[in-house]
Design an enzyme around this catalytic site. Structure first.
Site, PDB file in Angstrom:
ATOM      1  CB  SER A 192       4.915  -1.718  12.158  1.00  0.00           C
ATOM      2  OG  SER A 192       4.584  -0.306  12.190  1.00  0.00           O
ATOM      3  CG  ASN A 208      -1.819   1.316   1.412  1.00  0.00           C
ATOM      4  OD1 ASN A 208      -1.821   2.019   0.484  1.00  0.00           O
ATOM      5  ND2 ASN A 208      -2.212   1.393   2.742  1.00  0.00           N
ATOM      6  CD  GLU A 244      -3.557  -2.332   6.979  1.00  0.00           C
ATOM      7  OE1 GLU A 244      -2.297  -2.737   6.784  1.00  0.00           O
ATOM      8  OE2 GLU A 244      -4.360  -1.423   6.767  1.00  0.00           O
ATOM      9  CG  HIS A 278      -5.847   1.982   5.042  1.00  0.00           C
ATOM     10  ND1 HIS A 278      -5.575   2.871   5.843  1.00  0.00           N
ATOM     11  CD2 HIS A 278      -4.668   1.026   4.962  1.00  0.00           C
ATOM     12  CE1 HIS A 278      -4.207   2.564   6.515  1.00  0.00           C
ATOM     13  NE2 HIS A 278      -3.849   1.612   5.659  1.00  0.00           N
ATOM     14  CE  LYS A 338      -0.230   3.562   4.706  1.00  0.00           C
ATOM     15  NZ  LYS A 338      -0.225   3.361   6.128  1.00  0.00           N
ATOM     16  N   GLY A 343       2.141   2.449  10.526  1.00  0.00           N
ATOM     17  CA  GLY A 343       3.261   3.399  10.610  1.00  0.00           C
ATOM     18  C   GLY A 343       3.926   3.515  11.771  1.00  0.00           C
ATOM     19  CD  GLU A 374      -3.121   5.824   6.577  1.00  0.00           C
ATOM     20  OE1 GLU A 374      -3.034   5.726   5.307  1.00  0.00           O
ATOM     21  OE2 GLU A 374      -1.899   5.097   7.429  1.00  0.00           O
TER      22      GLU A 374
END
Ligand code: PGA
Length: 250
Positions: free
Chosen positions: A212, A9, A167, A95, A11, A173, A97
Site C-alpha cells: 500500500s 508490480n 512486504e 511474492h 500483477k 492491497g 501471493e
C-alpha cells in the site's frame, strides 16, 4: 551509498492498449529522475511489448516470477533465461501471493532466486509476515527463515546481486501501510541478519518496502535509513501516482 529503487508490480493487470498508454506516459514523467532507479514488472505476455517501448528510456523492466528450472518438461513455466532474452533486468521471487496461492515454499523460492541469478538477472526477493504471525510474536523468525533460505542455497554474497523487498502480507492491497517506524525496524532486522554473515553485503543491500505504498506515504517511508525504495502494486498502474512515488525516492 545505496541508490534508491522503485519497482512496479503490475500483477495480473493490463492489456496491450492500456500497457502502451501507461508505459508511454511513464517515459517523460520519469525522465527527470537523477539518482533513483525505476522498473516495472509486467505479466509474461507483455514483456516483449514493454521491452519495445522502454528500451533506451532508462526505465528497467522485469517479470513477476520465474521457474526454478532452466528448461525441460515443465508445461506452463517460464525460465529466467527466457526472460533474459527479452531484456528483463529484474524478476520478483517469493511474492506473498505466490507463497500463499501457488505453493512457493522457502526452498522453492531459494531455487527460483538461484535460477534468476544464474541467468544474470536481479532477483527481487519478497519476504514478510502475515498479521497472525506478527501478532503471535513470530514475525522475526518467519522473516529470518525466508532470508536465510536464499543465503543457505546461494550464499550471503549472492545478495550483492539481489534486492530484498519487505512486504508485510497484511499491508498488501489493503490500504494499510506499516508505519515508517514499523517498516524501518524490520528493514534493520533484515540487514542485521545478513550482516551476521557478511557485513559489507548487508551494508550495500537494497531493501525495498512494499504494501500500500502511495505518493502520499512514500516520502516518510523512503526517508527511513534502511528503506531503499519501494515495490509498488496498485499505485504502479497509474502513471502519475507511480511517477510521484519515484520522485519521492529521488
Ligand atoms: P500494493 O501491492 O502496493 O497494491 O499493496 C504491493 C505488492 O504486492 O507488491
Amino acid at each position: 551509498m545505496r541508490s534508491k529503487l522503485v519497482a512496479g508490480n503490475w500483477k495480473m493487470n493490463g492489456n496491450l492498449a492500456s500497457n502502451q498508454a501507461l508505459l508511454k506516459s511513464l517515459i517523460p514523467l520519469l525522465k527527470p529522475l537523477a539518482t533513483a532507479r525505476a522498473a516495472v514488472c509486467v505479466p509474461y505476455p507483455y514483456i516483449a511489448q514493454t521491452e519495445h517501448v522502454l528500451r533506451g528510456s532508462g526505465i528497467a523492466w522485469g517479470a513477476q516470477d520465474a521457474s526454478e528450472h532452466e528448461h525441460g518438461a515443465y508445461t506452463g513455466e517460464v525460465s529466467a533465461g527466457m526472460l533474459a532474452d527479452f531484456g528483463c533486468r529484474y524478476v520478483i521471487v517469493g511474492h506473498s501471493e505466490r507463497r500463499a496461492l501457488f505453493g512457493d515454499t522457502n526452498e522453492i523460492v531459494a531455487q527460483k532466486y538461484a535460477a534468476v541469478l544464474k541467468a544474470g538477472l536481479t532477483p527481487i526477493l519478497c519476504v514478510g509476515e502475515t498479521l497472525a504471525e506478527r501478532e503471535s510474536g513470530v514475525m522475526e523468525q518467519v522473516i529470518a527463515r525466508q532470508v536465510e533460505a536464499v543465503m543457505a542455497q546461494s550464499g550471503a554474497t549472492s545478495l550483492e546481486r539481489a534486492v530484498v523487498a519487505y512486504e508485510p502480507v497484511w499491508a498488501i492491497g489493503t490500504g494499510k501501510t506499516a508505519t515508517p517506524d514499523e517498516a524501518q525496524a524490520v528493514h534493520a532486522f533484515i540487514r542485521s541478519r545478513v550482516a551476521e554473515q557478511d557485513i559489507c553485503v548487508a551494508d550495500l543491500l537494497t531493501i525495498l518496502y512494499g504494501g500500500s505504498v502511495k505518493a502520499a506515504n512514500a516520502p516518510a517511508l523512503f526517508a527511513m535509513p534502511d528503506i531503499d525504495g519501494g515495490l509498488i502494486g496498485g499505485a504502479a498502474l497509474v502513471a502519475e501516482e507511480f511517477a510521484a512515488i519515484c520522485s519521492a525516492a529521488n
